[in-house]
Design a protein around this motif. Structure first.
Motif, PDB file in Angstrom:
ATOM      1  N   LEU A 186     -95.183 -76.455-122.338  1.00 40.32           N
ATOM      2  CA  LEU A 186     -94.480 -75.212-122.643  1.00 40.32           C
ATOM      3  C   LEU A 186     -94.456 -74.956-124.141  1.00 40.32           C
ATOM      4  CD1 LEU A 186     -92.513 -72.829-122.095  1.00 40.32           C
ATOM      5  CD2 LEU A 186     -90.657 -74.512-122.200  1.00 40.32           C
ATOM      6  N   GLU A 187     -94.178 -75.971-124.923  1.00 41.45           N
ATOM      7  CA  GLU A 187     -94.025 -75.763-126.351  1.00 41.45           C
ATOM      8  C   GLU A 187     -95.349 -75.461-127.040  1.00 41.45           C
ATOM      9  OE1 GLU A 187     -91.577 -78.895-127.908  1.00 41.45           O
ATOM     10  OE2 GLU A 187     -89.795 -77.931-127.065  1.00 41.45           O
ATOM     11  N   VAL A 188     -96.437 -75.980-126.511  1.00 37.67           N
ATOM     12  CA  VAL A 188     -97.747 -75.574-127.026  1.00 37.67           C
ATOM     13  C   VAL A 188     -97.993 -74.111-126.690  1.00 37.67           C
ATOM     14  CG1 VAL A 188    -100.238 -75.907-126.822  1.00 37.67           C
ATOM     15  CG2 VAL A 188     -98.729 -77.894-126.961  1.00 37.67           C
ATOM     16  N   ALA A 189     -97.680 -73.733-125.450  1.00 34.93           N
ATOM     17  CA  ALA A 189     -97.911 -72.345-125.023  1.00 34.93           C
ATOM     18  C   ALA A 189     -97.030 -71.373-125.787  1.00 34.93           C
ATOM     19  CB  ALA A 189     -97.655 -72.224-123.516  1.00 34.93           C
ATOM     20  N   ARG A 190     -95.836 -71.808-126.185  1.00 40.13           N
ATOM     21  CA  ARG A 190     -94.924 -70.909-126.900  1.00 40.13           C
ATOM     22  C   ARG A 190     -95.446 -70.506-128.274  1.00 40.13           C
ATOM     23  NH1 ARG A 190     -89.561 -71.395-128.544  1.00 40.13           N
ATOM     24  NH2 ARG A 190     -89.519 -73.657-128.591  1.00 40.13           N
ATOM     25  N   SER A 191     -96.441 -71.209-128.791  1.00 40.08           N
ATOM     26  CA  SER A 191     -96.992 -70.876-130.104  1.00 40.08           C
ATOM     27  C   SER A 191     -98.176 -69.917-130.010  1.00 40.08           C
ATOM     28  CB  SER A 191     -97.436 -72.156-130.826  1.00 40.08           C
ATOM     29  OG  SER A 191     -98.549 -72.760-130.170  1.00 40.08           O
ATOM     30  N   TRP A 192     -98.581 -69.569-128.799  1.00 36.43           N
ATOM     31  CA  TRP A 192     -99.758 -68.719-128.618  1.00 36.43           C
ATOM     32  C   TRP A 192     -99.401 -67.243-128.682  1.00 36.43           C
ATOM     33  CZ3 TRP A 192    -101.813 -71.521-123.618  1.00 36.43           C
ATOM     34  CH2 TRP A 192    -102.319 -72.776-123.975  1.00 36.43           C
ATOM     35  N   GLY A 193    -100.398 -66.449-129.003  1.00 37.26           N
ATOM     36  CA  GLY A 193    -100.274 -64.999-128.877  1.00 37.26           C
ATOM     37  C   GLY A 193     -99.454 -64.349-129.979  1.00 37.26           C
ATOM     38  N   PRO A 194     -99.451 -63.024-130.012  1.00 30.20           N
ATOM     39  CA  PRO A 194     -98.728 -62.295-131.065  1.00 30.20           C
ATOM     40  C   PRO A 194     -97.222 -62.456-131.004  1.00 30.20           C
ATOM     41  CG  PRO A 194     -99.524 -60.786-129.362  1.00 30.20           C
ATOM     42  CD  PRO A 194    -100.142 -62.119-129.074  1.00 30.20           C
ATOM     43  N   PHE A 195     -96.690 -62.875-129.844  1.00 26.29           N
ATOM     44  CA  PHE A 195     -95.254 -63.061-129.712  1.00 26.29           C
ATOM     45  C   PHE A 195     -94.865 -64.537-129.789  1.00 26.29           C
ATOM     46  CE2 PHE A 195     -96.202 -59.059-127.559  1.00 26.29           C
ATOM     47  CZ  PHE A 195     -95.302 -58.202-128.193  1.00 26.29           C
ATOM     48  N   PHE A 230     -93.402 -68.001-130.793  1.00 21.68           N
ATOM     49  CA  PHE A 230     -92.136 -68.296-131.476  1.00 21.68           C
ATOM     50  C   PHE A 230     -91.830 -69.765-131.258  1.00 21.68           C
ATOM     51  CE2 PHE A 230     -87.447 -68.285-131.848  1.00 21.68           C
ATOM     52  CZ  PHE A 230     -87.299 -67.619-133.058  1.00 21.68           C
ATOM     53  N   THR A 231     -91.855 -70.562-132.322  1.00 21.62           N
ATOM     54  CA  THR A 231     -91.756 -72.012-132.176  1.00 21.62           C
ATOM     55  C   THR A 231     -90.389 -72.572-132.548  1.00 21.62           C
ATOM     56  OG1 THR A 231     -92.655 -72.322-134.404  1.00 21.62           O
ATOM     57  CG2 THR A 231     -94.224 -72.282-132.592  1.00 21.62           C
ATOM     58  N   TRP A 232     -89.443 -71.712-132.890  1.00 24.80           N
ATOM     59  CA  TRP A 232     -88.080 -72.209-133.152  1.00 24.80           C
ATOM     60  C   TRP A 232     -87.553 -72.907-131.894  1.00 24.80           C
ATOM     61  CZ3 TRP A 232     -88.512 -69.283-137.600  1.00 24.80           C
ATOM     62  CH2 TRP A 232     -87.636 -69.572-138.643  1.00 24.80           C
ATOM     63  N   GLY A 233     -86.961 -74.061-132.066  1.00 22.39           N
ATOM     64  CA  GLY A 233     -86.402 -74.785-130.934  1.00 22.39           C
ATOM     65  C   GLY A 233     -87.373 -75.747-130.278  1.00 22.39           C
ATOM     66  N   SER A 234     -88.556 -75.958-130.853  1.00 19.37           N
ATOM     67  CA  SER A 234     -89.469 -76.975-130.317  1.00 19.37           C
ATOM     68  C   SER A 234     -88.828 -78.347-130.470  1.00 19.37           C
ATOM     69  CB  SER A 234     -90.809 -76.941-131.063  1.00 19.37           C
ATOM     70  OG  SER A 234     -91.486 -75.728-130.823  1.00 19.37           O
ATOM     71  N   LEU A 235     -88.845 -79.125-129.401  1.00 17.61           N
ATOM     72  CA  LEU A 235     -88.090 -80.378-129.363  1.00 17.61           C
ATOM     73  C   LEU A 235     -88.471 -81.350-130.471  1.00 17.61           C
ATOM     74  CD1 LEU A 235     -88.055 -81.046-125.518  1.00 17.61           C
ATOM     75  CD2 LEU A 235     -86.128 -80.315-126.945  1.00 17.61           C
ATOM     76  N   GLY A 236     -89.729 -81.360-130.879  1.00 19.56           N
ATOM     77  CA  GLY A 236     -90.180 -82.309-131.893  1.00 19.56           C
ATOM     78  C   GLY A 236     -89.448 -82.181-133.213  1.00 19.56           C
ATOM     79  N   TYR A 237     -88.929 -80.993-133.513  1.00 22.78           N
ATOM     80  CA  TYR A 237     -88.245 -80.807-134.796  1.00 22.78           C
ATOM     81  C   TYR A 237     -86.927 -81.561-134.864  1.00 22.78           C
ATOM     82  CZ  TYR A 237     -91.672 -77.284-136.073  1.00 22.78           C
ATOM     83  OH  TYR A 237     -92.848 -76.646-136.395  1.00 22.78           O
ATOM     84  N   THR A 238     -86.395 -82.002-133.746  1.00 24.27           N
ATOM     85  CA  THR A 238     -85.173 -82.807-133.802  1.00 24.27           C
ATOM     86  C   THR A 238     -85.412 -84.118-134.541  1.00 24.27           C
ATOM     87  OG1 THR A 238     -85.636 -83.828-131.647  1.00 24.27           O
ATOM     88  CG2 THR A 238     -84.297 -81.827-131.654  1.00 24.27           C
ATOM     89  N   LEU A 239     -86.663 -84.565-134.602  1.00 24.52           N
ATOM     90  CA  LEU A 239     -86.997 -85.823-135.284  1.00 24.52           C
ATOM     91  C   LEU A 239     -87.449 -85.598-136.717  1.00 24.52           C
ATOM     92  CD1 LEU A 239     -88.966 -87.641-132.426  1.00 24.52           C
ATOM     93  CD2 LEU A 239     -86.517 -87.726-132.951  1.00 24.52           C
ATOM     94  N   ALA A 240     -87.342 -84.366-137.224  1.00 20.96           N
ATOM     95  CA  ALA A 240     -87.888 -84.030-138.542  1.00 20.96           C
ATOM     96  C   ALA A 240     -87.232 -84.807-139.674  1.00 20.96           C
ATOM     97  CB  ALA A 240     -87.753 -82.530-138.800  1.00 20.96           C
ATOM     98  N   GLN A 241     -85.998 -85.249-139.497  1.00 20.56           N
ATOM     99  CA  GLN A 241     -85.310 -85.971-140.559  1.00 20.56           C
ATOM    100  C   GLN A 241     -85.113 -87.445-140.212  1.00 20.56           C
ATOM    101  OE1 GLN A 241     -82.885 -82.977-143.186  1.00 20.56           O
ATOM    102  NE2 GLN A 241     -81.882 -83.104-141.198  1.00 20.56           N
ATOM    103  N   THR A 242     -85.981 -87.949-139.349  1.00 19.68           N
ATOM    104  CA  THR A 242     -85.989 -89.378-139.018  1.00 19.68           C
ATOM    105  C   THR A 242     -87.353 -89.960-139.397  1.00 19.68           C
ATOM    106  OG1 THR A 242     -86.954 -89.204-136.796  1.00 19.68           O
ATOM    107  CG2 THR A 242     -84.586 -88.767-137.007  1.00 19.68           C
ATOM    108  N   PRO A 243     -87.466 -91.281-139.533  1.00 18.93           N
ATOM    109  CA  PRO A 243     -88.766 -91.875-139.838  1.00 18.93           C
ATOM    110  C   PRO A 243     -89.827 -91.612-138.770  1.00 18.93           C
ATOM    111  CG  PRO A 243     -86.996 -93.437-140.258  1.00 18.93           C
ATOM    112  CD  PRO A 243     -86.382 -92.279-139.547  1.00 18.93           C
ATOM    113  N   LEU A 244     -89.402 -91.302-137.547  1.00 17.62           N
ATOM    114  CA  LEU A 244     -90.354 -91.057-136.466  1.00 17.62           C
ATOM    115  C   LEU A 244     -91.224 -89.837-136.732  1.00 17.62           C
ATOM    116  CD1 LEU A 244     -88.017 -92.816-135.125  1.00 17.62           C
ATOM    117  CD2 LEU A 244     -88.810 -91.871-132.962  1.00 17.62           C
TER     118      LEU A 244
END
Length: 510
Positions: free
Chosen positions: A143-152, A154-168
């Motif tokens: 789903l999150e890959v598909a959410r980045s496709w097309g003119p509409f 929108f990747t805000w809320g992609s689960l991977g960003y929860t780890l953006a401030q961790t070493p992971l």
């Protein structure tokens, strides 16, 4: 062990464990909205990213034992809480600059994003049946890959960003933000299963990712200097038209910065100036200037970044990913009267929208090859990868987050873009109208960050990087391929006689 939260299915035995007393006064719909809000508070700039799988596990566990329709309903409620809280800055900040009428668009966006999650849960339950718990992480990754496709997209809320401030987050160089999202989903599914073997496997996976993260080498010291020129211009004044004043402001700040020290490159924010009104004084600037400019060519308006060498354009990049309903307006001609009424209600001029660029190409001079991601584009990993494959040895984002005011929107935007540096192992230089202006190393470390809401020119150092990470070479292919392959295998296994294991939709989970 009893289930904490469960959903009543056909013939189901409803079991609510330790949380019943604490939440007994709340209706079930509110309960799931609150759970989604809990997940929202694990996204940057929150330091609670480690807890993201816990909140997601509550959703996965209940949805896996619900009927498809029930799973869709509770997932929609959960996602309303998630996106409602995560994007709460949107109406609050834009109402102060655009007007209170913009608040009406906020529930539409939240409802649409929640519907995507809900449909994913429904489809997964229909296809995977009793094997849904193992399929959910893969379905969300797809789903999150598909959410980045097309003119509409929108990747805000992609689960991977929860780890953006961790070493992971360092794992992003192997499979991008999609791989990080897969890590979160797998951990959530393991927690939801309460199976010691699944939890042990997830723990080992996270442990390996943690070791990988903490053992990454640090970034080399910067060898070149860029001057980030932050103009701090009121966005409503720009709409009213003040081309000459903007030029004078940015030239004045640039000269002040150059007088304090030499620079190899000067960076101005998104649409800092209007190129048609460029003054002769730009030719006197002795170093390359990469400036955000409003450009009109053959009657078509563009949001561009121009590389100026003493006033002569040596390279140009036109923004490809335009903001829906901000920079382009679907059906503008057919719905002209409707748009005019909306703009009038918001106190805006009759906006016509911009023309998108055609290709992700670098600009540069000599050894310098700049990959430009204008504002919103920094949230799309595919664009950064394409620019690095085209030879970019540094990434630059001219931005204008002044519309966000002092809300969390600008910080979320910045943290999402910071992951692009890790995915590509490139320095990322960001210059905003009123901030956030900063330099981020290939390891994701913020080496310099300017104060917001001030007009200033900030020197930062960076290094030209080469090579391509696995994330650049393969993009989303590996995590998305694993996810789709797993989902296909799940569907095939379910259709085999005796292939469905585990509890049914009405049996609960012990």
């Amino acid at each position: 062990m009893r289930s904490w939260w469960s959903v009543r299915g056909r013939g189901a035995r409803t079991r609510i464990g330790p949380g019943r007393r604490a939440l007994g006064c709340l209706h079930s719909p509110l309960r799931w909205v609150l759970a989604g809000i809990g997940l929202a508070f694990t996204f940057p700039p929150s330091p609670l990213g480690w807890l993201a799988p816990v909140w997601l596990a509550l959703l996965f566990r209940a949805a896996a034992t619900a009927t498809p329709r029930q799973a869709m309903r509770l997932t929609w409620l959960f996602a309303v809480g998630l996106f409602g809280a995560l994007l709460s800055w949107l109406p609050l900040s834009l109402a102060g600059t655009v007007g209170p009428a913009i608040v009406a668009l906020y529930p539409l966006l939240v409802g649409l994003l929640a519907a995507m999650w809900a449909l994913t849960a429904w489809l997964t339950r229909r296809l995977a049946g009793r094997l849904s718990l193992g399929a959910f992480p893969m379905a969300w990754a797809a789903l999150e890959v598909a959410r980045s496709w097309g003119p509409f997209g929108f990747t805000w809320g992609s689960l991977g960003y929860t780890l953006a401030q961790t070493p992971l987050v360092q794992v992003a160089e192997l499979g991008g933000i999609s791989l990080l999202g897969l890590l979160v989903g797998i951990a959530a599914s393991a927690l939801a299963s309460r199976n010691r073997w699944m939890c042990g496997a997830a723990l080992l996976l996270w442990g390996a990712a943690l070791v990988f993260g903490v053992t990454r080498p640090g970034s080399p010291a910067g060898t070149q200097t860029a001057l980030l020129v932050q103009g701090n211009v009121d966005p409503r004044e720009k709409l009213a038209g003040q081309a000459d004043a903007d030029w004078q402001r940015y030239l004045r700040l640039t000269w002040r910065g150059l007088q304090r020290g030499a620079a190899d490159l000067v960076l101005w924010p998104e649409t800092a100036v209007t190129w048609a009104t460029r003054p002769a004084a730009l030719a006197q600037v002795p170093v390359p200037v990469l400036l955000g400019a409003a450009v009109t060519q053959a009657g078509q308006p563009f949001n561009s970044a121009l590389l100026s060498l003493r006033g002569v354009v040596a390279g140009r990049y036109d923004k490809i990913r335009l903001v829906p309903f901000g920079e382009f307006f679907p059906g503008r001609r057919a719905l002209n009267r409707v748009y005019q009424q909306v703009f009038s209600a918001l106190g805006l001029p009759d906006l016509q929208g911009l023309t998108p660029g055609r290709a992700a190409l670098t600009v540069g001079t000599g050894a310098l090859r700049v990959g430009v991601l204008i504002c919103y584009e920094s949230t799309f990993p595919a664009l950064a990868r394409a620019l690095v494959r085209d030879g970019a040895n540094v990434l630059v984002t001219p931005s204008n987050d002044a519309w966000f005011g002092a809300s969390q929107g600008a910080e979320q935007h910045f943290q999402m873009g910071r992951v692009r540096a890790i995915e590509t192992r490139r320095w990322w230089l960001r210059v905003g109208n009123d901030g956030i202006s900063a330099a981020v190393s290939p390891s994701g470390a913020v080496t310099v960050r300017a104060a917001r809401f001030t007009a200033q020119a900030v020197p930062v150092t960076f290094t030209l990087q080469s090579g391509q990470t696995l994330a650049v070479r393969w993009g989303d292919a590996v995590p998305a391929g694993v996810a789709l392959g797993w989902l296909l295998g799940t569907v095939v296994l379910r259709r085999r006689p005796g292939g469905e294991g585990g509890p049914s939709a009405g049996e609960g989970i012990e």
